[in-house]
Scaffold this active site. Structure first.
Site, PDB file in Angstrom:
ATOM      1  N   GLU A 166      32.438 -62.933  -1.499  1.00 49.48           N
ATOM      2  CA  GLU A 166      33.682 -62.202  -1.221  1.00 49.48           C
ATOM      3  C   GLU A 166      34.935 -63.084  -1.180  1.00 49.48           C
ATOM      4  O   GLU A 166      35.651 -63.131  -0.168  1.00 49.48           O
ATOM      5  CB  GLU A 166      33.572 -61.451   0.111  1.00 49.48           C
ATOM      6  CG  GLU A 166      32.447 -60.440   0.146  1.00 49.48           C
ATOM      7  CD  GLU A 166      32.523 -59.501   1.352  1.00 49.48           C
ATOM      8  OE1 GLU A 166      33.319 -59.768   2.260  1.00 49.48           O
ATOM      9  OE2 GLU A 166      31.797 -58.494   1.355  1.00 49.48           O
ATOM     10  N   GLU A 366      25.206 -56.472  -0.691  1.00 45.87           N
ATOM     11  CA  GLU A 366      25.438 -56.028   0.691  1.00 45.87           C
ATOM     12  C   GLU A 366      25.861 -54.570   0.664  1.00 45.87           C
ATOM     13  O   GLU A 366      26.633 -54.160  -0.205  1.00 45.87           O
ATOM     14  CB  GLU A 366      26.594 -56.797   1.374  1.00 45.87           C
ATOM     15  CG  GLU A 366      26.297 -58.193   1.815  1.00 45.87           C
ATOM     16  CD  GLU A 366      27.492 -58.873   2.485  1.00 45.87           C
ATOM     17  OE1 GLU A 366      28.300 -58.195   3.157  1.00 45.87           O
ATOM     18  OE2 GLU A 366      27.617 -60.096   2.318  1.00 45.87           O
TER      19      GLU A 366
HETATM   20  C1  BG6 Z   1      31.015 -58.652   4.457  1.00 42.72           C
HETATM   21  C2  BG6 Z   1      30.674 -60.092   4.666  1.00 42.72           C
HETATM   22  O1  BG6 Z   1      32.409 -58.583   4.366  1.00 42.72           O
HETATM   23  O2  BG6 Z   1      30.730 -57.729   5.419  1.00 42.72           O
HETATM   24  C3  BG6 Z   1      29.884 -60.377   5.924  1.00 42.72           C
HETATM   25  O3  BG6 Z   1      30.093 -60.713   3.558  1.00 42.72           O
HETATM   26  C4  BG6 Z   1      30.322 -59.454   7.041  1.00 42.72           C
HETATM   27  O4  BG6 Z   1      30.024 -61.729   6.236  1.00 42.72           O
HETATM   28  C5  BG6 Z   1      30.025 -58.027   6.610  1.00 42.72           C
HETATM   29  O5  BG6 Z   1      29.736 -59.768   8.265  1.00 42.72           O
HETATM   30  C6  BG6 Z   1      30.370 -56.968   7.635  1.00 42.72           C
HETATM   31  O6  BG6 Z   1      31.719 -57.004   7.985  1.00 42.72           O
HETATM   32  P1  BG6 Z   1      32.191 -57.242   9.466  1.00 42.72           P
HETATM   33  O7  BG6 Z   1      33.603 -57.658   9.367  1.00 42.72           O
HETATM   34  O8  BG6 Z   1      32.010 -55.957  10.178  1.00 42.72           O
HETATM   35  O9  BG6 Z   1      31.335 -58.334  10.017  1.00 42.72           O
END
Ligand code: BG6
Length: 462
Positions: A166, A366
């Site tokens: 990201e 993800e």
């Molecule tokens: C993604 C990232 O943006 O989402 C992770 O690759 C992150 O590192 C995940 O933890 C969830 O987002 P957040 O901000 O709720 O932790």
């Protein structure tokens, strides 16, 4: 069975070094380690990355748990600040080498393919202080030296590499929207850093291709794609969405897959006085070093409309000069994170990759739902009954399946995340895992979604 996935489909989940390992035995600090040390109040409940989910010490048990719920693959990252001793020469830290060797071997021993990412927001603070971090091309070069060391050390076993996770979040967090240290608002620096990260990724790929290991391995990048949907079909809203897509998605996606920046963006940035500095040779490096596969993180879409209020120029140029966010009435939302839930975009992403990105092999690297206060859903046996997560993943998998059925070349689905992990300034506020973590005892317990996933993986569908 209604939704059968292709043979050898990847089922698993993703985490990252800084969010899972804990800082044990780490000699250097990343920007996040440093930020926590100087401003613990910026983190939910003042919880920092010191212990995180203790993966540094418990990776054997953790990988065994992942295996027990059906994983055949998982992603984590190698921390630059753990592996490398001297950033200029890329000499290694022996404990870092031992540790990552053990993690990789343990995953393989369990039949879980490790995907190793080289940057998950965790720039060494020293490189920020000395050079301005991603504002500097020297840092792009140092990153490629670190990457080279990783390929040489672990490339005999790691078959899937990712250069960055990201990268647009680094740009937005650090230079535009003030959610990563040091929260600068500077559009010109943002644009230069975006170029330099593209260059760093291409240089790392260049090193990879020189390594013997590249004959049997693949390299990619992990991008969070947030398709920008215009509010209406008006010419102005569509134009706003086009710019948002270029700036938020295509600025990394196009160079990674096509080796060039999205059409027209350089002209706009130049006209507005914020274009990055580059040489011909750097452009060639980007052109000649494209990815083999793409990882797509998808959480939420981007709703966009034309600017209705005048752009506030007090902080100089920002991409919002060209669009405004659109708060769409009636949208479904995850109230814990404030993110829209729109599974249909999974299909749109699949088709976009098929039609506009050479149908490159890709996987969902993800997807997931962060929920606050999950202990409310504990049953008598001590298991979290997270039906909302099962529903979230099911809905997204259905649209992904539709895209695959129509020919998109997707080879896997990873949830964020295997075991509840530390999430930047939200720390442990919102939980995402198939496996829960009791922060006081470090006890890990499979949630209902973990058992559900096991069945999905066994059936290769549902
Ligand atoms: C993604 C990232 O943006 O989402 C992770 O690759 C992150 O590192 C995940 O933890 C969830 O987002 P957040 O901000 O709720 O932790």
């Amino acid at each position: 069975m209604n939704y059968k996935f292709p043979e050898n489909f990847w089922w698993g989940a993703a985490t990252s070094g800084p969010q899972a390992e804990g800082r044990f035995n780490k000699k250097h600090r990343s920007v996040f380690d440093y930020w926590y040390d100087i401003e613990p109040d910026a983190f939910f409940d003042k919880v920092g990355p010191d212990i995180a989910s203790n993966f540094y010490n418990s990776y054997k048990e953790d990988i065994a748990m992942m295996k027990s719920i059906g994983f055949n693959s998982f992603r984590t990252s190698i921390q630059w600040t753990r592996l490398i001793d001297d950033f200029e020469t890329a000499s290694v830290d022996e404990d870092g080498v031992r540790y990552y060797n053990s993690v990789i071997d343990e995953a393989i021993k369990n039949g879980v393919t490790p995907v190793m990412c080289l940057h998950h927001f965790d720039l060494p603070i020293e490189l920020y202080e000395k050079y301005g971090g991603w504002e500097s091309k020297h840092v792009s070069y140092l990153f490629s030296k670190f990457a080279k060391v990783c390929f040489e050390l672990f490339g005999d076993r790691v078959k899937y590499w990712a250069t960055f996770n990201e990268p647009i979040v680094v740009i937005e967090g650090q230079y535009i929207n003030e959610f990563h240290y040091p929260k600068v608002v500077d559009g010109k620096k943002a644009v230069q850093a975006a170029f330099n990260i593209n260059l760093a990724s291409a240089k790392a790929i260049e090193e990879f291709r020189k390594c013997e290991c590249s004959k049997t391995a693949k390299i990619g990048i992990i991008l969070n794609l947030t398709p920008a949907y215009p509010r209406s079909n008006s010419k102005e809203d569509i134009k706003a969405a086009e710019f948002a897509n270029k700036f938020n998605n295509r600025i990394f996606l196009d160079p990674a897959v096509h080796g060039r920046f999205p059409d027209g963006i350089e002209e706009i940035l130049e006209r507005e006085g914020v274009l990055w500095e580059n040489t011909e040779e750097e452009m060639k490096t980007i052109e000649n070093n494209k990815i083999d596969f793409l990882g797509v993180n998808y959480y939420q879409p981007l709703r966009v409309k034309k600017r209705e209020s005048e752009f506030d120029n007090s902080k100089g140029w920002l991409p919002y000069k060209h669009f405004e966010g659109y708060d769409m009435p009636g949208k479904k939302i995850n109230p814990h994170r404030g993110w829209e839930i729109y599974p249909e975009a999974m299909y749109d992403i699949a088709i976009n990759i098929r039609d506009n990105y050479n149908n490159i092999p890709w996987y969902v690297s993800e997807n997931g739902m962060g929920v606050y206060g999950e202990e409310k859903f504990l049953n008598e046996e001590g298991m979290i009954v997270d039906d909302y997560r099962i529903e979230f993943a099911t809905d997204h998998l259905k649209f992904l399946h539709k895209g695959i059925t129509e020919g998109s070349n997707c080879f896997g689905y990873h949830l964020w995340t295997p075991i509840d992990c530390w999430s930047w300034s939200n720390a442990y506020r919102n939980r995402y895992g198939f496996i829960s973590l009791d922060l006081n005892t470090q006890k890990k317990t499979i949630k209902k979604s973990g058992y559900w996933y096991k069945r999905v993986t066994e059936n290769n569908g549902f």
